[in-house]
Enzyme design. Structure first.
Site, short mmCIF file in Angstrom:
data_model
loop_
_atom_site.label_atom_id
_atom_site.label_comp_id
_atom_site.label_asym_id
_atom_site.label_seq_id
_atom_site.Cartn_x
_atom_site.Cartn_y
_atom_site.Cartn_z
N ASP A 181 0.93 -1.39 -0.08
CA ASP A 181 0.11 0.02 0.12
C ASP A 181 0.95 1.28 0.14
O ASP A 181 2.18 1.09 0.40
CB ASP A 181 -0.88 0.02 1.29
N ASP A 232 -0.11 4.81 0.86
CA ASP A 232 -0.47 6.26 1.77
C ASP A 232 -0.15 5.58 3.36
O ASP A 232 -0.93 4.38 3.56
CB ASP A 232 -1.78 6.73 1.51
N GLY A 246 -11.49 3.40 8.45
CA GLY A 246 -12.18 2.32 9.60
C GLY A 246 -13.16 1.20 8.96
O GLY A 246 -13.34 0.34 9.58
N SER A 281 -2.58 0.87 -4.43
CA SER A 281 -3.05 2.09 -3.75
C SER A 281 -4.39 2.40 -4.16
O SER A 281 -4.69 2.61 -5.38
CB SER A 281 -1.91 3.15 -3.96
N GLY A 282 -4.96 2.92 -3.27
CA GLY A 282 -6.38 3.62 -3.50
C GLY A 282 -5.96 5.24 -3.71
O GLY A 282 -7.01 6.02 -4.33
N LYS A 309 -7.96 -4.14 -4.03
CA LYS A 309 -6.65 -4.55 -4.12
C LYS A 309 -6.62 -6.16 -4.11
O LYS A 309 -5.41 -6.51 -4.81
CB LYS A 309 -6.05 -4.10 -2.66
N ASP A 358 -1.25 -0.47 5.87
CA ASP A 358 -1.79 -0.03 7.35
C ASP A 358 -3.44 -0.11 7.41
O ASP A 358 -3.83 0.06 8.53
CB ASP A 358 -1.49 1.46 7.34
#
Length: 226
Positions: free
Chosen positions: A20, A22, A53, A109-110, A158, A179
């Site tokens: 990932d 960020d 979250g 990555s988003g 992902k 993360d």
């Protein structure tokens, strides 16, 4: 489910490692930095917290945040030149060591392609190994939305990228490191998920990840032991 020892073995023998970006490869959340730069930082940071979250779908959160920011092409380029993304300590060495071992490294990555490509260049990762969201602009440079067909634009995206990589390159063992909730849910199809809390700790990930690290040195050590 794999034990920690089995997970370490998978990492040590991985064909490919997906990171990932960020708050993992870089210290900040790219979309939050872009929002600050465009003057809507606080409102967007709150939306990011909710998205990480896992309480709203990723695409809904992305659409809402970008609708607030509406970044122009010029603003995105200016952000990269004036506030380049800060690499997380240890990531350069880890990626370099993986490359030395012949492991393929991908950034999944988003975040946004233009920012992630800049990160990839710093780490000697080919831009063909970047899977991220693409911003769209009108001919005058104004914001025109984002490419909703990219797998990373959706929850579960992902995992779709990892499935595609396994199919395309016949990888036997793929590791996902990140993360957030969207990283954790990419395993499976990833063979192992490593939670990363070196920049920000997401409670849900810390509690559920069987392997959780706070510094990339921990992974370098695992590779040195081989």
């Amino acid at each position: 489910m794999s034990s920690l020892m089995e997970m370490k073995e998978i990492f040590q023998n991985a064909d490919a490692v997906c990171f990932d970006v960020d708050s993992t490869v870089i210290r900040e959340e790219g979309i939050d930095e872009l929002a600050k730069f465009c003057g809507v930082g606080d409102a967007v940071a709150e939306m990011t917290r909710r998205a990480m979250g896992g309480s709203v779908t990723f695409k809904a959160a992305l659409t809402a945040r970008l609708g607030l920011i509406r970044p122009s092409y010029e603003q995105v380029q200016k952000l990269i030149s004036e506030h380049p993304p800060q690499l997380t300590p240890g990531i350069r060495e880890l990626v370099s060591r993986l490359h030395q071992r012949g492991v393929q490294v991908f950034l999944v990555s988003g975040g946004f392609q233009s920012i992630v490509d800049h990160v990839a260049m710093q780490l000697n990762i080919p831009t063909a190994n970047v899977y991220a969201n693409r911003l769209k602009f009108y001919f005058n440079g104004e914001y025109a939305g984002f490419d909703e067909t990219q797998p990373t634009a959706e929850s579960g995206g992902k995992g779709k990228v990892i499935s595609y990589l396994k199919e395309q390159f016949q990888f036997k063992k793929v590791v996902m490191i990140g993360d957030g909730a969207t990283d954790m849910e990419a395993c499976p199809p990833a063979d192992c998920f490593i939670g990363f809390g070196g920049n920000v700790v997401r409670k849900q990930v810390k509690e559920k990840a069987k392997w959780y690290i706070t510094h990339f040195d921990e992974l370098l050590k695992e590779l040195e032991e081989r």
